[in-house]
Design a protein around this motif. Sequence first.
Motif, mmCIF file in Angstrom:
data_model
loop_
_atom_site.group_PDB
_atom_site.id
_atom_site.type_symbol
_atom_site.label_atom_id
_atom_site.label_comp_id
_atom_site.label_asym_id
_atom_site.label_seq_id
_atom_site.Cartn_x
_atom_site.Cartn_y
_atom_site.Cartn_z
ATOM 1 N N ALA A 115 0.832 -1.205 0.000
ATOM 2 C CA ALA A 115 0.000 0.000 0.000
ATOM 3 C C ALA A 115 0.867 1.255 0.000
ATOM 4 N N LEU A 116 0.489 2.214 -0.825
ATOM 5 C CA LEU A 116 1.245 3.467 -0.906
ATOM 6 C C LEU A 116 0.824 4.440 0.188
ATOM 7 N N GLY A 117 -0.428 4.360 0.608
ATOM 8 C CA GLY A 117 -0.923 5.277 1.626
ATOM 9 C C GLY A 117 -2.267 4.816 2.141
ATOM 10 N N ALA A 118 -2.822 5.595 3.087
ATOM 11 C CA ALA A 118 -4.072 5.190 3.720
ATOM 12 C C ALA A 118 -4.951 6.401 4.006
ATOM 13 N N VAL A 119 -6.240 6.125 4.085
ATOM 14 C CA VAL A 119 -7.228 7.087 4.568
ATOM 15 C C VAL A 119 -7.708 6.590 5.926
ATOM 16 N N VAL A 120 -7.613 7.437 6.937
ATOM 17 C CA VAL A 120 -8.168 7.118 8.249
ATOM 18 C C VAL A 120 -9.523 7.801 8.344
ATOM 19 N N LEU A 121 -10.578 7.001 8.396
ATOM 20 C CA LEU A 121 -11.927 7.538 8.489
ATOM 21 C C LEU A 121 -12.319 7.601 9.961
ATOM 22 N N ILE A 122 -12.786 8.772 10.415
ATOM 23 C CA ILE A 122 -13.119 8.906 11.836
ATOM 24 C C ILE A 122 -14.560 9.383 12.002
ATOM 25 N N ASP A 123 -15.101 9.076 13.169
ATOM 26 C CA ASP A 123 -16.447 9.467 13.574
ATOM 27 C C ASP A 123 -16.290 10.263 14.861
ATOM 28 N N THR A 124 -16.669 11.538 14.841
ATOM 29 C CA THR A 124 -16.443 12.392 16.012
ATOM 30 C C THR A 124 -17.299 11.987 17.205
ATOM 31 N N VAL A 159 -11.025 22.084 13.629
ATOM 32 C CA VAL A 159 -9.945 21.230 13.130
ATOM 33 C C VAL A 159 -8.809 21.137 14.142
ATOM 34 N N GLU A 160 -8.426 22.263 14.704
ATOM 35 C CA GLU A 160 -7.294 22.247 15.640
ATOM 36 C C GLU A 160 -7.599 21.428 16.889
ATOM 37 N N ALA A 161 -8.862 21.447 17.323
ATOM 38 C CA ALA A 161 -9.242 20.642 18.483
ATOM 39 C C ALA A 161 -9.151 19.157 18.163
ATOM 40 N N LEU A 162 -9.561 18.795 16.948
ATOM 41 C CA LEU A 162 -9.465 17.397 16.534
ATOM 42 C C LEU A 162 -8.009 16.963 16.411
ATOM 43 N N ARG A 163 -7.176 17.847 15.884
ATOM 44 C CA ARG A 163 -5.745 17.527 15.753
ATOM 45 C C ARG A 163 -5.126 17.262 17.122
ATOM 46 N N ARG A 164 -5.489 18.081 18.085
ATOM 47 C CA ARG A 164 -4.939 17.892 19.425
ATOM 48 C C ARG A 164 -5.436 16.581 20.029
ATOM 49 N N ALA A 165 -6.710 16.301 19.837
ATOM 50 C CA ALA A 165 -7.278 15.083 20.405
ATOM 51 C C ALA A 165 -6.647 13.828 19.806
ATOM 52 N N LEU A 166 -6.322 13.906 18.504
ATOM 53 C CA LEU A 166 -5.724 12.761 17.810
ATOM 54 C C LEU A 166 -4.202 12.785 17.853
ATOM 55 N N ASP A 167 -3.629 13.857 18.445
ATOM 56 C CA ASP A 167 -2.176 14.035 18.477
ATOM 57 C C ASP A 167 -1.612 13.944 17.065
ATOM 58 N N LEU A 168 -2.230 14.708 16.167
ATOM 59 C CA LEU A 168 -1.927 14.630 14.738
ATOM 60 C C LEU A 168 -0.968 15.737 14.333
ATOM 61 N N PRO A 169 0.127 15.402 13.650
ATOM 62 C CA PRO A 169 1.063 16.434 13.182
ATOM 63 C C PRO A 169 0.376 17.415 12.230
ATOM 64 N N ASP A 170 0.865 18.657 12.202
ATOM 65 C CA ASP A 170 0.263 19.692 11.375
ATOM 66 C C ASP A 170 0.286 19.348 9.885
ATOM 67 N N GLU A 171 1.303 18.590 9.466
ATOM 68 C CA GLU A 171 1.445 18.329 8.033
ATOM 69 C C GLU A 171 0.494 17.250 7.520
ATOM 70 N N VAL A 172 -0.133 16.505 8.404
ATOM 71 C CA VAL A 172 -1.061 15.454 7.963
ATOM 72 C C VAL A 172 -2.393 16.098 7.597
ATOM 73 N N PRO A 173 -2.842 15.978 6.347
ATOM 74 C CA PRO A 173 -4.098 16.609 5.937
ATOM 75 C C PRO A 173 -5.304 16.025 6.664
ATOM 76 N N MET A 174 -6.267 16.899 6.953
ATOM 77 C CA MET A 174 -7.540 16.485 7.531
ATOM 78 C C MET A 174 -8.650 17.124 6.713
ATOM 79 N N ILE A 175 -9.647 16.329 6.335
ATOM 80 C CA ILE A 175 -10.702 16.813 5.462
ATOM 81 C C ILE A 175 -12.046 16.266 5.918
ATOM 82 N N ASP A 176 -13.083 17.107 5.858
ATOM 83 C CA ASP A 176 -14.443 16.644 6.121
ATOM 84 C C ASP A 176 -14.956 15.880 4.908
ATOM 85 N N CYS A 177 -15.796 14.894 5.153
ATOM 86 C CA CYS A 177 -16.363 14.159 4.024
ATOM 87 C C CYS A 177 -17.701 13.553 4.412
ATOM 88 N N ASP A 178 -18.443 13.167 3.397
ATOM 89 C CA ASP A 178 -19.650 12.367 3.565
ATOM 90 C C ASP A 178 -19.402 11.094 2.783
#
Length: 204
Positions: A115-124, A159-178
């Motif tokens: 696999a070249l990469g992954a999508v992490v799908l999350i439910d708030t 977004v910043e609150a979610l990043r902190r909760a997930l301990d996610l680096p700034d460079e990792v993209p985060m996007i809303d989706c349906d």
Amino acid sequence: MDFRSSDTITGPRSEDVLPTTATAAVKVVIVGGFGVGKTTMVGSVSEIRPLTTEETMTQAGVGVDDNAGVETKTATTVAMDFGRISLSEELILYLFGTPGQERFWFLWNGLFEGALGAVVLIDTRRLEVSFDVIGRLEERGVPFVVAVNTFPDAPHHPVEALRRALDLPDEVPMIDCDARLRASSRDVLMTLMRYLHGLAVPLA
């Protein structure tokens, strides 16, 4: 072998045949906790009839699977989901959705091979189920983007609150989706491809 006139040999459906213009194929894995929408995303975006391994949930999973917040879910992926999408005339993505329950995570080893990469799908509504998923990707060194599946009754967080909760680096993209919508799921995959391209191109 004696083939009679009534015998027919069938091959792949016309819509399943790879475009003749395809020159590159990339394997992408869609991961996440139980019930976050992985099967839905693969099914909504795949240009071929998706392969799913959903089975009806039974009493055997009671006390084993954590279905808090998704108590009405009646089926679950037990091996993988598979789909395909053409991002351009040349680039094909093969999509592999992983099972969400921790007891099936041993299957991830094979699904992540190549696999070249992954999508992490999350439910708030159940953010905690994503912690171990992201940790496993980081341990494997698999690049990933985070897609926030917008369930109708899910709370919205900055977004910043979610990043902190997930301990996610700034460079990792985060996007809303349906995940139910093809265009939205395709945008997530395009975000991943742009991110992977940026990682592959050395800074000047």
